[in-house]
Design an enzyme around this catalytic site. Sequence first.
Site: not given
Length: 259
Positions: A113, A184
């Site tokens: 991420y 996500k």
Amino acid sequence: MKENARFGHFTDEKTGENYIKTSIKGKSLLTMPQLNKGTAFTEEERKAFGLCGKLPQRVETIDEQVERCYLQFQRFGTALEKSIYLRNLHEISETLFYKLVSQHMHSMLPVIYTPTVGDAVEEYSREFRRPRGLFISYEDRHRIEEILDNRTNPEVDLVVVSDAEGILGIGDQGIGGIEIPVAKLMVYTLCGGFHPSRGVPIYLDCGTNNRALLDDPFYLGWRHERLTRKQYDEFVGLFVEAIRKKFPKAIFALGRLWS
């Protein structure tokens, strides 16, 4: 399990244990990241699923697989190279991927991420290997339900969608924005306990105003300037309508849409 589903999740009423049913066998099973166990398939499973001779003889535990993967991960020098390695592992075996990252969260979460996902977004078309998620372009706006039916996961509780107009301070990144919904969902699984096989990452391809992408011969998105507000509203309206029809109980998690 639904007739058109390739696999399904169930719970044993007596023991309370969760298990998966699938009719997929052989090479096809080894190419399904949601189901593939690789060298961890037992001898009984190899016989039942037509895998005899398709794997090395030794049966490994998942911990042994994780140890090997971590050694491989450490060999890469840059964060982007490590990100590409983890994304490839994610496309081979989801279970192994999540086991590995959960044991090395401190070093790997920034790779899958922020901040490294920004690099993955920018380099998406040039580093493309395998697709993940669903891609719905404006030109496919009257086929949205058909596209949703082409998903791999039979049951959907969460839809994560972005049109990539504004990504992590780096602006309009076109089709590379699919990396945000994918990442996500990884974070929701690792940090929130969400089941990875019950979520769908989606990219709404509304075009891009990023001239560098439009001029790039490797760019994989719809080669068109971003939609007008009227066209955009029409597109999003059709998308939301289709999602509500197909997944009436699903939760939306939105990336940045038109502001």
